[in-house]
Scaffold this active site. Structure first.
Site, PDB file in Angstrom:
ATOM      1  N   ARG A 193      10.538  45.499  54.350  1.00 42.26           N
ATOM      2  CA  ARG A 193      11.797  45.637  53.592  1.00 42.26           C
ATOM      3  C   ARG A 193      11.716  46.735  52.546  1.00 42.26           C
ATOM      4  O   ARG A 193      12.651  47.537  52.412  1.00 42.26           O
ATOM      5  CB  ARG A 193      12.171  44.300  52.930  1.00 42.26           C
ATOM      6  CG  ARG A 193      12.524  43.213  53.930  1.00 42.26           C
ATOM      7  CD  ARG A 193      12.696  41.866  53.258  1.00 42.26           C
ATOM      8  NE  ARG A 193      11.456  41.545  52.543  1.00 42.26           N
ATOM      9  CZ  ARG A 193      11.377  40.763  51.480  1.00 42.26           C
ATOM     10  NH1 ARG A 193      12.455  40.213  50.972  1.00 42.26           N
ATOM     11  NH2 ARG A 193      10.223  40.514  50.908  1.00 42.26           N
ATOM     12  N   ASN A 215      14.629  39.167  54.772  1.00 39.27           N
ATOM     13  CA  ASN A 215      13.841  38.347  55.685  1.00 39.27           C
ATOM     14  C   ASN A 215      14.705  37.191  56.152  1.00 39.27           C
ATOM     15  O   ASN A 215      15.529  36.665  55.397  1.00 39.27           O
ATOM     16  CB  ASN A 215      12.609  37.786  54.991  1.00 39.27           C
ATOM     17  CG  ASN A 215      11.499  38.796  54.847  1.00 39.27           C
ATOM     18  OD1 ASN A 215      11.452  39.795  55.544  1.00 39.27           O
ATOM     19  ND2 ASN A 215      10.594  38.532  53.923  1.00 39.27           N
TER      20      ASN A 215
END
Length: 89
Positions: free
Chosen positions: A18, A36
């Site tokens: 990320r 996530n």
């Protein structure tokens, strides 16, 4: 302006995916978000110029150094009008 929803499968959590994706999105001038998911995938909505969105989608197919991407599910999405790129979860 185009938008795509991406779901990245493989070893993509706990490897900096990320944070790396956010940095790449900002470098390319792409807006949106990444997070996530409970099923160990990473999901993102990316929007911006078509070539920049395509470049970021291509980046997700390999991700950062320690990621192992099995596949990326990609589909068109409605732009949300994002002005930056954020990690939401």
């Amino acid at each position: 302006m185009t938008a795509r929803r991406l779901v990245v499968h493989g070893l993509v959590q706990g490897v900096g995916f990320r944070v790396s994706m956010a940095a790449e999105a900002r470098r390319l001038g792409v807006a949106g978000w990444v997070r996530n998911r409970a099923d160990d995938t990473v999901e993102a909505l990316v929007e911006g110029p078509e070539d920049a969105v395509a470049a970021l989608a291509a980046w997700t197919r390999h991700g950062p150094r320690y990621a192992y991407v099995e596949r990326v599910d990609e589909r068109d999405a409605e732009p949300e009008g994002a002005t930056g790129f954020v990690i939401t979860g």
